[in-house]
Design a protein around this motif. Sequence first.
Motif, PDB file in Angstrom:
ATOM      1  N   VAL A  62       7.582 -14.606  31.170  1.00 48.29           N
ATOM      2  CA  VAL A  62       9.109 -14.117  31.329  1.00 48.29           C
ATOM      3  C   VAL A  62       9.332 -13.393  29.972  1.00 48.29           C
ATOM      4  CG1 VAL A  62      11.339 -14.489  31.877  1.00 48.29           C
ATOM      5  CG2 VAL A  62       9.503 -16.233  32.632  1.00 48.29           C
ATOM      6  N   ASN A  63       9.702 -12.015  29.951  1.00 47.02           N
ATOM      7  CA  ASN A  63       9.762 -11.516  28.510  1.00 47.02           C
ATOM      8  C   ASN A  63      11.130 -10.449  28.750  1.00 47.02           C
ATOM      9  OD1 ASN A  63       7.735 -12.226  26.873  1.00 47.02           O
ATOM     10  ND2 ASN A  63       6.431 -11.613  28.629  1.00 47.02           N
ATOM     11  N   CYS A  64      11.719  -9.987  27.502  1.00 41.28           N
ATOM     12  CA  CYS A  64      12.770  -8.972  27.689  1.00 41.28           C
ATOM     13  C   CYS A  64      12.388  -7.676  26.986  1.00 41.28           C
ATOM     14  CB  CYS A  64      14.023  -9.651  26.808  1.00 41.28           C
ATOM     15  SG  CYS A  64      14.734 -11.000  27.656  1.00 41.28           S
ATOM     16  N   ILE A  65      13.214  -6.471  27.177  1.00 35.42           N
ATOM     17  CA  ILE A  65      13.157  -5.324  26.483  1.00 35.42           C
ATOM     18  C   ILE A  65      14.520  -5.066  26.075  1.00 35.42           C
ATOM     19  CG2 ILE A  65      12.469  -2.915  26.626  1.00 35.42           C
ATOM     20  CD1 ILE A  65      10.817  -3.463  28.660  1.00 35.42           C
ATOM     21  N   ALA A  66      14.746  -5.104  24.767  1.00 31.43           N
ATOM     22  CA  ALA A  66      16.074  -4.483  24.312  1.00 31.43           C
ATOM     23  C   ALA A  66      16.208  -3.198  23.770  1.00 31.43           C
ATOM     24  CB  ALA A  66      16.501  -5.645  23.313  1.00 31.43           C
ATOM     25  N   PRO A  67      16.707  -2.363  24.594  1.00 30.60           N
ATOM     26  CA  PRO A  67      16.612  -1.075  24.094  1.00 30.60           C
ATOM     27  C   PRO A  67      18.004  -0.720  23.183  1.00 30.60           C
ATOM     28  CG  PRO A  67      16.688  -1.139  26.501  1.00 30.60           C
ATOM     29  CD  PRO A  67      17.079  -2.572  26.097  1.00 30.60           C
ATOM     30  N   GLY A  68      17.634   0.383  22.421  1.00 34.66           N
ATOM     31  CA  GLY A  68      18.630   0.496  21.485  1.00 34.66           C
ATOM     32  C   GLY A  68      19.776   1.750  22.169  1.00 34.66           C
ATOM     33  N   PHE A  69      19.787   2.938  21.401  1.00 33.84           N
ATOM     34  CA  PHE A  69      20.355   4.038  22.115  1.00 33.84           C
ATOM     35  C   PHE A  69      19.303   4.793  22.664  1.00 33.84           C
ATOM     36  CE2 PHE A  69      23.711   3.356  18.551  1.00 33.84           C
ATOM     37  CZ  PHE A  69      24.718   3.027  19.317  1.00 33.84           C
ATOM     38  N   ILE A  70      19.545   5.070  24.111  1.00 31.79           N
ATOM     39  CA  ILE A  70      18.503   5.674  24.987  1.00 31.79           C
ATOM     40  C   ILE A  70      19.243   7.048  25.307  1.00 31.79           C
ATOM     41  CG2 ILE A  70      16.991   5.567  26.858  1.00 31.79           C
ATOM     42  CD1 ILE A  70      16.296   3.827  24.397  1.00 31.79           C
ATOM     43  N   ARG A  71      18.637   8.057  25.381  1.00 34.90           N
ATOM     44  CA  ARG A  71      19.243   9.462  25.975  1.00 34.90           C
ATOM     45  C   ARG A  71      19.025   9.198  27.567  1.00 34.90           C
ATOM     46  NH1 ARG A  71      17.565  14.601  27.385  1.00 34.90           N
ATOM     47  NH2 ARG A  71      15.442  14.377  27.320  1.00 34.90           N
ATOM     48  N   THR A  72      20.046   9.427  28.027  1.00 35.84           N
ATOM     49  CA  THR A  72      20.231   9.307  29.488  1.00 35.84           C
ATOM     50  C   THR A  72      21.367  10.453  29.867  1.00 35.84           C
ATOM     51  OG1 THR A  72      22.165   7.938  29.484  1.00 35.84           O
ATOM     52  CG2 THR A  72      20.033   6.919  29.481  1.00 35.84           C
ATOM     53  N   PRO A  73      21.374  10.889  31.041  1.00 37.81           N
ATOM     54  CA  PRO A  73      22.529  11.747  31.427  1.00 37.81           C
ATOM     55  C   PRO A  73      24.025  11.614  30.786  1.00 37.81           C
ATOM     56  CG  PRO A  73      21.155  11.161  33.319  1.00 37.81           C
ATOM     57  CD  PRO A  73      20.881  10.466  32.069  1.00 37.81           C
ATOM     58  N   MET A  74      24.226  10.108  30.864  1.00 30.15           N
ATOM     59  CA  MET A  74      25.582   9.565  30.288  1.00 30.15           C
ATOM     60  C   MET A  74      25.614   9.851  28.738  1.00 30.15           C
ATOM     61  SD  MET A  74      27.385   5.904  30.418  1.00 30.15           S
ATOM     62  CE  MET A  74      25.913   5.059  29.460  1.00 30.15           C
TER      63      MET A  74
END
Length: 254
Positions: free
Chosen positions: A186-198
């Motif tokens: 069981v693990n996590c990924i913590a994104p920072g600022f990611i380029r998305t349509p928003m």
Amino acid sequence: MFNLTGMTALVTGASGGIGSSVARALAAQGARLAISGSNAEKLRAFRDELDDHRPQHLQEVDHVAIACNLGDADQVEKLVPAALESLGKIDILVNNAGITRDNLAMRMKDEEWDQVIRINLESTFRLMRAVTKPMMKARFGRIVNVTSVVGTTGNPGQMNYCAAKGGITAMSKSLAQELATRGVTVNCIAPGFIRTPMTDVLPDAQKEALNARIPIGRMGEGEEIAAAAVFLASKEAAYVTGQTIHVNGGMVMV
């Protein structure tokens, strides 16, 4: 390395920016997917896209779409059984779906708090609980929870969101200890600022201000989150559990 052929995965929020990148990456490595989201039409279109872009050696693999409103506990409880019925097993669970209802604490309405906690935190708990038994029985499983850098740092105007993301991290550590001897990580990924349509529609000045906070000098791409998900979902990550991989361009170094 990181070959997921023969493995199955349930991915929530699969038709969104990060979720679709994760789903594409898992499918490209050979996994058969049950993709879930609240917009049934958008979900079916994305399922068709995945089917149309199957690797040549996996032409017989068909993916399934299962609509689910994560704010409805009854629907959440039915999601894993539906995925098991379609896939036969669940090797990988990716809890990616989430919402924001931003407001300063003094102005935050009860419903803004409740919605974020219910969809971001409670549904993650329910889905992890639901896959625990079949994964333990199989003596194999990969649970990957997408959190956020603000679950570690906090962020003004996002007390509800930060509480949910920080809570997911703590839940993941607890469950990781419970399941470690059964071959389930069981693990996590913590994104920072990611380029998305928003974020694409933000004014250039705001984008420049955001990028100035990131040592690498740019926002991340969904594919860079997906790469971490593929690793954590793989057999090669068997000795990694209870961890959070921060993918943020160096914005926060934990």
